[in-house]
Design an enzyme around this catalytic site. Structure first.
Site, PDB file in Angstrom:
ATOM      1  N   TYR A 331       1.582  -3.746   0.860  1.00  0.00           N
ATOM      2  CA  TYR A 331       2.529  -3.160  -0.088  1.00  0.00           C
ATOM      3  C   TYR A 331       1.767  -2.666  -1.313  1.00  0.00           C
ATOM      4  O   TYR A 331       1.070  -3.424  -1.980  1.00  0.00           O
ATOM      5  CB  TYR A 331       3.557  -4.215  -0.473  1.00  0.00           C
ATOM      6  N   CYS A 332       1.891  -1.364  -1.623  1.00  0.00           N
ATOM      7  CA  CYS A 332       1.319  -0.765  -2.836  1.00  0.00           C
ATOM      8  C   CYS A 332      -0.192  -1.024  -2.887  1.00  0.00           C
ATOM      9  O   CYS A 332      -0.914  -0.635  -1.974  1.00  0.00           O
ATOM     10  CB  CYS A 332       2.042  -1.293  -4.071  1.00  0.00           C
ATOM     11  N   LEU A 333      -0.696  -1.705  -3.924  1.00  0.00           N
ATOM     12  CA  LEU A 333      -2.130  -1.994  -3.990  1.00  0.00           C
ATOM     13  C   LEU A 333      -2.570  -2.852  -2.818  1.00  0.00           C
ATOM     14  O   LEU A 333      -3.703  -2.726  -2.331  1.00  0.00           O
ATOM     15  CB  LEU A 333      -2.479  -2.714  -5.295  1.00  0.00           C
ATOM     16  N   GLY A 335      -1.470  -2.485   0.067  1.00  0.00           N
ATOM     17  CA  GLY A 335      -1.642  -1.518   1.146  1.00  0.00           C
ATOM     18  C   GLY A 335      -2.980  -0.811   1.061  1.00  0.00           C
ATOM     19  O   GLY A 335      -3.615  -0.533   2.088  1.00  0.00           O
TER      20      GLY A 335
END
Length: 787
Positions: A331-333, A335
């Site tokens: 998720y986000c960073l 990811g």
């Protein structure tokens, strides 16, 4: 018929005096902290670090170099104001008048009916919107600026324009004026108390309360999905959740959230928890919960976050379930780190450890980073790095403030109006409770991420980046991937995430959800909100993909569930945390997630407690570490997953490459408070409880924390210096009645004797307490006036 305003009842003098005394006490404390750490110093530093002087100077030069264009801009604005004046005159005469400028869709600042029905406030609103539009258009249309300078002036021009909105001032906000009249000004008094409370909580800096923090508690009404911590090291705890079905997919699910926020955004409440929903779908769910770092983590690198994060977590999942492969979510960073992990595993010949990978709103290609790019360039990062050297980390409030500025009207000014002007208590909201739960960033890891991802965009280049001893090439990643982005994302713009998805070498299912970075992801099917688009493999231009995409109503979660079950590997009996190869350490959400910076936990308190310290019995009986997957020798091995005494470690596959010496050097930086590894299962069992507990470690923690404690007691002597002249007027104090004597000691105790604080205290005492003859003393009045 117009509503007759209510006449407020006169205030209770005793209650008013009590409130003013409380305000005086808080004011004195805040003034003392203000004098100690003046915010203008931080403002000047921020302006200098961000290079705003140079950027706006370049803007002024470009504007003045083209006087014809400036004249054109002025004529356009004059024309709009002339139309507004005519429309306002028509409304004054009772005639209909068409609006010249309306608020943009989603702008909630002007929802009050008075902004439309009262021609005066309608004029104020439209006058502001016209000015705001022309100012921002002029800045946006100015050509010849460097791209980064253009981003800065556009972004901060919007910040200035939003700050000057009429909704943010008492005299020009009809809702605030009405509340002031009806309450007799109590709303402003309550707002002042809220303001002082936020300044006190921020130690002289404004820390706006977005929600009632006392309304939530991790494990009680947020982050409540049942589970256990089954593994921990210096950077993370691994949570395994209780099964919700008798049978589950064979392949476990591992979630890697961003370290810039707490993991429980995916587990706020039962009705919107992605984690609970995933267990309901028959998945064995593991989640990484990152530590909130302190000065002891200053040397942690991006390599450490990879090795001690998802790599260590996969080792632990294998121990807990016996499965060598996982389905992975980033998720986000998290990811971005997951993308590095996938290429790293491929380079080592270990790509089969991940059956599928899912990316939530993840940036891989940073060519167009969105508005966050305003805060990232070489000059800014150089200055930021020097500032972080003293602490070893970036304070969580700095990052939180940056993200709030991306949506300043929703996350800053709406609370200024609600809390300070209307005097209302912030509304209890679990999402804002999570948003206020700030986390820090270790210095080395953070600057590596900013330089190599945002500035140089090396992750998007084949073999452009080296992580943990391996060249990272995303084109070699062939694992099936699911990419979910959101249409209104202001942190990871969907067209940028689309460009990153096209870099992967395997089959990619790209899905575009509705709403933004958080609401678009935390969108349970039961809510029946938003929609999503699906289409072809993400290649070419994002707009072309969208033109061919198919729209579906509702949540993308069901689409993902169908996709992920395709990599489930069949069904097995449900797995109970602690019943596999790893013992239970503590219940979820775990101690790492419970550390809140705004609750006063700072310094060493934010660091993890090693397994040996918290669970000596568990460590004393701990099995031998898995040597085949350990990233390094030495202390790093102690952070890795262990093999049960009755089970031998699996031999390393022949295709697996040994980690390079560079990786060893990096990983040996792991903090020494971790438990040392046992050489064998037999030797681990023979260790005594006293040895496992390592009593010397707490002393090391206290030693690190010690320098932080003497700083605060040093403040009072510092503040006493300017108060010396005021001490000469003390002979006048015996004339005070007993009532005043109660207020004066409380004020003095809260200030540390600052001259400005004493002035404020004297002002309130003079307003509320008469002298012996019933008249204010002239000498006091004169003194207060000088202060």
């Amino acid at each position: 018929m117009a509503e007759t305003p209510q006449i407020p009842s006169p205030p209770d003098p005793e209650a008013l005096q009590k409130e003013l005394a409380e305000i005086a006490e808080k004011s004195a404390k805040v003034v003392a902290e203000f004098m100690e750490h003046p915010p203008q110093a931080d403002l000047a530093r921020s302006i200098e670090e961000l290079g705003l002087g140079e950027a706006f100077g370049a803007l002024g030069t470009k504007l003045l170099s083209d006087p014809a264009r400036l004249a054109e801009v002025q004529m356009r604005a004059w024309s709009d104001y002339l139309q507004l004046w005519n429309s306002t005159l028509a409304k004054f005469r009772g005639e209909p008048g068409d609006p010249v400028k309306q608020p943009a869709k989603g702008d909630n600042r002007f929802r009050n009916d008075a902004w439309q029905q009262n021609f005066v406030f309608d004029y104020i609103k439209q006058s502001y919107l016209i000015a705001a539009d022309h100012i921002q258009r002029t800045v946006a249309e100015t050509s010849g600026l460097e791209p980064q300078a253009a981003r800065k002036v556009r972004f901060f021009t919007r910040q200035i324009v939003d700050a000057l909105a009429p909704t943010n001032f008492v005299a020009t906000n009809p809702e605030v004026l009405k509340a002031t009249v009806e309450s007799g000004g109590k709303n402003l008094l309550d707002g002042l108390k809220h303001l002082l409370g936020d300044l006190d909580r921020g130690h002289g800096k404004l820390a706006i309360s977005m929600t009632d923090l006392s309304a939530f508690e991790l494990g009680r009404n947020v982050a409540t999905t049942p589970g256990q911590v089954v593994f921990q090291n210096d950077l993370m705890q691994l949570l395994q959740y209780d099964p919700a079905t008798p049978r589950v997919d064979r392949t476990p699910l591992l979630i890697c959230p961003p370290w810039i926020n707490k993991y429980y955004i995916l587990d706020l409440r039962a009705k919107n928890s992605f984690i609970k929903w995933a267990t309901d779908q028959g998945l064995t769910v593991f989640v990484i919960s990152w530590v909130n770092p302190d000065e002891r983590h200053a040397g942690k690198t991006f390599d450490d976050y990879l090795l001690e994060g998802p790599v260590a977590a996969m080792d632990a999942v294998e121990q807990a379930t016996g499965e060598k492969s996982v389905n992975l979510i980033g998720y986000c960073l998290g990811g971005t780190l997951t993308a590095c992990l996938m290429a790293w595993l491929k380079a080592r010949g270990e790509e089969k450890r991940v059956k599928s990978v899912t990316f939530f709103t993840t940036m891989i290609d940073f060519t167009e980073p969105g508005e966050l790019g305003v805060f990232v360039d070489e000059g800014i990062v150089d200055k930021l790095e020097k500032r972080m050297e003293a602490r070893g980390y970036l304070e969580g409030a700095d990052m939180a403030g940056t993200f709030n500025m991306l949506r300043d009207n929703d996350l800053i000014w709406s609370f200024v109006v609600n809390n300070y002007l209307l005097g209302k208590e912030p509304f209890p909201f679990d999402l804002l409770f999570w948003n206020s739960d700030a986390t820090r960033m270790p210095a080395k890891m953070h600057t590596f991420y900013l330089r190599n991802m945002y500035i140089r965009n090396l992750l998007a280049q084949p073999a452009g980046l080296e992580v943990a001893g391996e060249d990272i090439d995303l084109s070699t990643v062939t694992a099936p991937a699911y990419f979910i982005s959101t249409a209104e994302d202001h942190i990871a713009p969907w067209k940028s995430t689309f460009a990153g998805a096209s870099l992967l070498g395997g089959d990619v299912r790209f899905v575009l959800g509705g709403s933004g970075h958080i609401a678009g992801i935390v969108n349970p099917p039961a809510a029946q909100k938003y929609h999503y688009w699906t289409g072809d493999q993400p290649v070419g231009k994002a707009d072309d993909w969208f033109a061919r995409a198919t729209r579906h109503e509702g949540s993308w979660w069901n689409d993902w569930a169908t996709w992920i079950h395709g990599f489930g590997g069949g069904q097995v009996d449900a797995r109970i945390p602690g019943k596999g190869g790893l013992p239970v350490i503590e219940p979820a959400p775990g101690s790492y997630a419970k550390v809140r910076l705004d609750a006063g936990d700072a310094g060493a308190k934010c660091a993890p407690v090693s397994v040996a310290k918290s669970h000596p019995a568990a460590v004393a009986s701990a099995p031998a570490p898995v040597q085949s997957r350990a990233p390094t020798a030495g202390p790093a091995v102690s952070a890795r997953t262990t093999t049960p005494p009755t089970q031998k470690p699996d031999p390393e596959p022949a295709a697996t490459k040994p980690r390079k010496a560079k990786t060893d050097t990096t990983a040996t930086k792991i903090a020494p408070q971790l438990a040392k590894p046992a050489a064998t299962a037999k030797s681990a069992k023979s260790r005594t409880t006293a040895e496992a507990a390592k009593p010397t470690k707490p002393a090391k923690i206290r030693k690190l924390a010690a320098p932080a404690e003497p700083v605060k007691p040093a403040k009072p002597p510092k503040a006493k210096k300017p108060a010396a002249p005021a001490a000469k007027s003390k002979p006048a104090k015996p004339a005070k009645p007993p009532k005043t004597a109660k207020l004066a000691p409380a004020t003095a105790a809260s200030t540390g004797a600052g001259q400005a604080a004493a002035s404020i205290s004297a002002l309130f005492k003079r307003a509320q307490t008469p002298t012996d003859d019933g008249k204010p003393k002239k000498s006091k009045k004169k003194k207060a006036g000088k202060g």
